[in-house]
Design an enzyme around this catalytic site. Structure first.
Site, PDB file in Angstrom:
ATOM      1  CG  ASN A   1       2.605  40.141  31.863  1.00 26.39           C
ATOM      2  OD1 ASN A   1       3.771  40.405  31.573  1.00 26.39           O
ATOM      3  ND2 ASN A   1       2.205  39.978  33.122  1.00 26.39           N
TER       4      ASN A   1
ATOM      5  CG  ASP B   1      -3.961  27.031  37.194  1.00 32.18           C
ATOM      6  OD1 ASP B   1      -3.166  27.241  36.250  1.00 32.18           O
ATOM      7  OD2 ASP B   1      -3.802  26.099  38.005  1.00 32.18           O
TER       8      ASP B   1
ATOM      9  CE  LYS C   1       7.412  34.273  28.631  1.00 33.26           C
ATOM     10  NZ  LYS C   1       6.154  35.051  28.727  1.00 33.26           N
TER      11      LYS C   1
ATOM     12  CE1 TYR D   1       9.466  32.913  31.306  1.00 34.13           C
ATOM     13  CE2 TYR D   1      11.539  33.283  30.154  1.00 34.13           C
ATOM     14  CZ  TYR D   1      10.376  33.781  30.717  1.00 34.13           C
ATOM     15  OH  TYR D   1      10.119  35.136  30.681  1.00 34.13           O
TER      16      TYR D   1
ATOM     17  CB  THR E   1       9.629  41.848  38.007  1.00 33.28           C
ATOM     18  OG1 THR E   1      10.297  40.630  37.655  1.00 33.28           O
ATOM     19  CG2 THR E   1       9.403  42.684  36.753  1.00 33.28           C
TER      20      THR E   1
END
Length: 257
Positions: A92, A65, A167, A163, A198
């Site tokens: 990643n 984690d 990034k 997010y 994905t």
């Protein structure tokens, strides 16, 4: 007598999608590879598939984690004891929470979600870099590749605020690492994928993916192999003069000048 492998790579989030494709690419080119994910079933399934192709002695797979620093440090100590210090790190792993109606709107973004996403996507990445960098600097060679996103490069269309910020923050981490690695033989680069098929992005014929396809000049959605191929090159010794780059792999959807 056991001979130490020439190259040892770690891929975070390596049990599925882009990460799993990257693990396979490294194994195909002679690396020994350690990877981790969060879902035990995914990690075990990926390990079994890779072992059948490449042999158990070249693979180390664990559940970690990234929001728990002790788990990160324990993993990297195990890798070094198992083989030797890591010379290649691909960060990643990342999470992008979405509900039934997509990502949380900015005005209703929950603080717990914000903290969790940054802990995994940004802070966890930083801790992984801290774990491998001393040995890279001592050796005089290393490759660090951060996996960002088109969402951190331009106006986001699908991703949530946390997010996007995480990034975009990876670009700042990349620049900071450049200063720490100057003159050392260690390079740090970032890949910003566009719409890649994905499990996270869903089926090709979803409404979101069909809309994305209309924005991509090459006329197709991305494949995990598109990212793994670039990662493999950036990790190679041939890429020694590429440093501090952000490589946009998005089929032309975002083309900075």
């Amino acid at each position: 007598m056991n001979q130490r492998p020439e190259r040892v790579a770690v891929v975070t989030g390596g049990s599925s999608g882009i990460g799993l494709a990257t693990v396979a690419t490294f194994l195909e080119t002679g690396f020994n590879v350690a990877f981790f994910g969060q879902n035990p079933d995914h990690v075990e399934s990926a390990r079994n598939r890779l072992v059948r192709r490449f042999g158990a002695h070249r693979i180390l797979a664990r559940c970690v984690d990234l929001a728990l620093p002790k788990e990160i440090s324990s993993f990297f100590r195990e890798v070094e004891a198992h083989w030797q210090p890591v010379d290649t790190l691909v960060c990643n792993a990342g999470i992008s929470p979405k509900g039934g109606n997509g990502a949380s709107p900015f005005l209703t973004l929950d603080l717990a979600e914000w903290n969790r996403v940054l802990a995994v996507n940004l802070t966890g990445t930083m801790l992984c870099c801290q774990a491998v960098l001393p040995a890279m600097l001592e050796r005089g060679f290393g490759r660090i590749v951060l996996i960002g996103s088109i969402a951190g490069r331009t106006v986001p269309r699908v991703a949530g605020t946390a997010y996007v910020v995480s990034k975009a923050g990876l670009a700042g981490l990349c620049r900071s690492l450049l200063a720490s690695c100057a003159g050392s033989g260690v390079t740090v680069n970032m890949i910003a994928p566009g719409r890649i098929l994905t499990e996270m992005t869903g089926p090709a014929d979803s409404e979101t993916n069909r809309a994305a396809l209309g924005r991509i000049p090459v006329g197709r959605l991305g494949d995990v192999g598109d990212i793994a191929a670039v990662t493999g090159f950036l990790a190679s010794r041939d890429a020694g003069f590429i440093n501090g780059a952000i490589v946009d792999v998005n089929g032309g959807e975002f083309a900075p000048l």
